[in-house]
Design an enzyme around this catalytic site. Structure first.
Site, PDB file in Angstrom:
ATOM      1  N   ARG A 276      44.165  41.522  40.033  1.00 47.49           N
ATOM      2  CA  ARG A 276      45.283  40.722  39.719  1.00 47.49           C
ATOM      3  C   ARG A 276      46.892  41.989  40.261  1.00 47.49           C
ATOM      4  O   ARG A 276      47.893  41.532  41.227  1.00 47.49           O
ATOM      5  CB  ARG A 276      45.604  40.325  38.728  1.00 47.49           C
ATOM      6  CG  ARG A 276      46.922  38.951  39.212  1.00 47.49           C
ATOM      7  CD  ARG A 276      48.019  38.830  37.161  1.00 47.49           C
ATOM      8  NE  ARG A 276      46.250  38.229  36.659  1.00 47.49           N
ATOM      9  CZ  ARG A 276      45.864  36.929  35.635  1.00 47.49           C
ATOM     10  NH1 ARG A 276      46.472  35.584  37.028  1.00 47.49           N
ATOM     11  NH2 ARG A 276      45.273  36.391  35.333  1.00 47.49           N
ATOM     12  N   CYS A 344      42.429  13.237  42.997  1.00 47.23           N
ATOM     13  CA  CYS A 344      42.765  11.665  42.768  1.00 47.23           C
ATOM     14  C   CYS A 344      42.137  12.332  41.467  1.00 47.23           C
ATOM     15  O   CYS A 344      41.594  11.967  40.458  1.00 47.23           O
ATOM     16  CB  CYS A 344      41.401  11.184  43.442  1.00 47.23           C
ATOM     17  SG  CYS A 344      41.727  10.591  44.738  1.00 47.23           S
TER      18      CYS A 344
HETATM   19  N1  LLP Z   1      37.540  44.782  35.185  1.00 49.32           N
HETATM   20  C1  LLP Z   1      36.430  43.218  34.678  1.00 49.32           C
HETATM   21  C2  LLP Z   1      35.799  43.314  33.921  1.00 49.32           C
HETATM   22  C3  LLP Z   1      37.308  41.950  34.450  1.00 49.32           C
HETATM   23  O1  LLP Z   1      36.579  41.262  33.925  1.00 49.32           O
HETATM   24  C4  LLP Z   1      38.043  41.245  35.221  1.00 49.32           C
HETATM   25  C5  LLP Z   1      38.696  40.364  34.746  1.00 49.32           C
HETATM   26  C6  LLP Z   1      39.161  42.768  35.995  1.00 49.32           C
HETATM   27  C7  LLP Z   1      38.554  43.836  36.235  1.00 49.32           C
HETATM   28  C8  LLP Z   1      39.901  42.451  36.852  1.00 49.32           C
HETATM   29  O2  LLP Z   1      41.387  41.974  35.735  1.00 49.32           O
HETATM   30  P1  LLP Z   1      43.048  41.884  36.098  1.00 49.32           P
HETATM   31  O3  LLP Z   1      43.213  42.779  36.596  1.00 49.32           O
HETATM   32  O4  LLP Z   1      42.730  41.153  37.368  1.00 49.32           O
HETATM   33  O5  LLP Z   1      43.668  41.424  35.085  1.00 49.32           O
HETATM   34  N2  LLP Z   1      41.153  33.368  37.041  1.00 49.32           N
HETATM   35  C9  LLP Z   1      42.081  34.151  36.015  1.00 49.32           C
HETATM   36  C10 LLP Z   1      41.741  35.448  35.787  1.00 49.32           C
HETATM   37  C11 LLP Z   1      40.114  36.337  35.227  1.00 49.32           C
HETATM   38  C12 LLP Z   1      39.972  37.239  35.411  1.00 49.32           C
HETATM   39  C13 LLP Z   1      38.360  37.737  35.062  1.00 49.32           C
HETATM   40  N3  LLP Z   1      38.648  39.012  34.675  1.00 49.32           N
HETATM   41  C14 LLP Z   1      42.952  33.979  36.228  1.00 49.32           C
HETATM   42  O6  LLP Z   1      43.414  32.882  37.696  1.00 49.32           O
HETATM   43  O7  LLP Z   1      43.877  34.351  35.686  1.00 49.32           O
END
Ligand code: LLP
Length: 422
Positions: A276, A344
């Site tokens: 992110r 919807c």
């Molecule tokens: N590494 C692992 C093992 C992960 O499961 C994740 C994210 C990341 C790295 C990356 O994390 P970040 O830096 O993006 O926080 N769909 C959700 C977020 C799900 C994150 C899943 N795992 C949302 O839209 O907030």
């Protein structure tokens, strides 16, 4: 110009007018700023300077080939969680030695694919997975590089659906059970233990959760080494949050200080898996207002983007700032609106209760911070074709994924013979 800025009253991305992009590509459309991605990546890289860290971009956040190539060309590795992601990663030209394969449910086929590609490591999340990898690797006459993912039981203080590091979550191996699993791994011919891994959740704004988790990880590494189990590397996962309410950069320097303080002293190579924080703020969802409906209780701006394009607001009650792409000085009057899509379902909203200049049909809006977990989580619900994706860079733009055509949606279905007209 880097990222999103107003120029002559119109929002631009890397110097390109979002009005121009909407005219050329239509809406809804995701627009990504390659230059903001560059800035984020380089800032993290420089914050971590002096530490031996591989940045493996977590491609689940945004896996468009152009985005992957951009990170790969800057020197990033990739964090993948499925055979599909692995294939996309390899197609983007990543060095397999910089690929980390995470995920709780790797199948034999996925393990085979990872071994065939010669990836850097599998992050193993259960004794059952360890045994499966061992068996498959031995059948191939190799030893699979494996890190054991630890669940440190630390609350990341984020949304419940994206918290991963407490003992109620399905992820990782409880830290108290870890030594046994390391011993088991060390005895397996098909396993080459390379390290220890963790990931405590996503959209983490209180960085002290990292201090807590990484300290526990460092203690574990010391305990394992005292027992004679060598740990070559430490994978710190991702999770650094972004500011959905204002334009500001994540505090990578504070994060890097926490890394130095906690695991830095171990003197081991490290991996980080940011998703992110690399791409979230570098994207907007462009959408046109189709109708404005004034009800008894509320005013609705009904737009052509919807929950199928960006599910975060309804799935996580997530806040995304929404701004008009053109701001006329005359538009001083504001009104409180719900910005909703045409799907919807009452859960189909992009924003609720926002004060904004009185919207009109035809207005172009930008839903901000939509570069991460936007397009990748899209669906074609209500048979809405998946939105186009555009990448800007230094005053230019390119379509990096054309909008789905409706015919493509229909072509994917198959009608059995008995239903076909004779
Ligand atoms: N590494 C692992 C093992 C992960 O499961 C994740 C994210 C990341 C790295 C990356 O994390 P970040 O830096 O993006 O926080 N769909 C959700 C977020 C799900 C994150 C899943 N795992 C949302 O839209 O907030």
């Amino acid at each position: 110009m880097t990222g999103f800025e107003m120029r002559d009253g119109v929002l631009h991305s890397d110097g390109v007018s979002l009005e121009e992009i909407a005219r050329a590509v239509g809406t809804p459309a995701f627009v990504y700023s390659a230059d903001l991605m560059t800035k984020r990546y380089r800032t993290l890289e420089s914050a971590l300077e002096g530490l031996d860290v591989e940045i493996c971009y977590a491609m689940k956040a945004n896996s468009n080939q152009a985005v992957l190539r951009h990170f790969v060309s800057m020197g990033a590795g990739l964090d993948v969680v499925s055979e599909g992601e692995l294939s996309r990663a390899l197609a983007a030209g990543v060095d397999p030695k910089k690929v980390v394969f995470a995920g709780v449910g790797k199948t034999p086929r996925e393990i085979e694919a990872g071994l065939a590609a010669g990836i850097r490591q599998f992050n193993v999340e259960s004794p059952s997975e360890l045994a499966m990898i061992d068996e498959i690797a031995r059948a191939r006459g190799v030893a699979a590089p494996v890190s054991i993912r630890i669940n440190p039981d630390v609350d990341a203080k984020t949304h419940a659906k994206i918290t991963t590091g407490t003992k109620e979550n399905k992820f990782g191996i409880d830290i108290d059970l870890a030594p046994g699993v390391f011993r088991d791994a060390a005895a397996r011919a098909g396993i080459q233990v390379v390290g220890v891994a963790t990931h405590i959740g996503s959209q983490i704004l209180d960085l002290s959760s990292f201090r807590h988790a990484y300290s526990r990880l460092a203690d574990l590494v010391r305990a394992l080494e005292n027992e004679g189990i060598a740990i070559a590397e430490v994978d710190l996962g991702g999770g650094v949050g972004i500011d959905y309410e204002a334009d500001s950069d994540p505090d990578f320097h504070l994060y890097a200080d926490i890394v130095r303080e906690t695991v830095g002293g171990l003197g081991k190579p490290m991996v980080v898996e940011p998703g992110r924080s690399m791409v979230g703020d570098a994207g907007v969802l462009l959408t046109h207002v189709v109708h404005v409906k004034r009800g008894v209780a509320k005013t609705f701006a009904i737009v052509d983007g919807a929950m199928n394009d960006l599910i975060r607001p309804t799935l996580y009650e997530a806040y995304h700032d929404v701004v008009p792409v053109r701001l006329d000085a005359a538009d001083q009057e504001t009104v409180t609106v719900d910005i909703v899509g045409p799907v919807c379902e009452s859960g189909d909203y992009l924003a609720q209760g926002r004060a904004m200049p009185v919207p009109q049909s035809g207005d172009l809006l930008a839903v901000k911070s939509a570069g991460a977990y936007g397009a990748v989580m899209a669906s074609v619900y209500n048979s809405r074709p998946q939105a186009a994706e555009v990448l800007t860079h230094d005053g230019t733009f390119d379509v990096v994924r054309p909008r789905d055509r409706i015919e493509q949606l229909i072509e994917r279905d198959r009608v059995p013979g008995w239903l076909q007209a004779s």
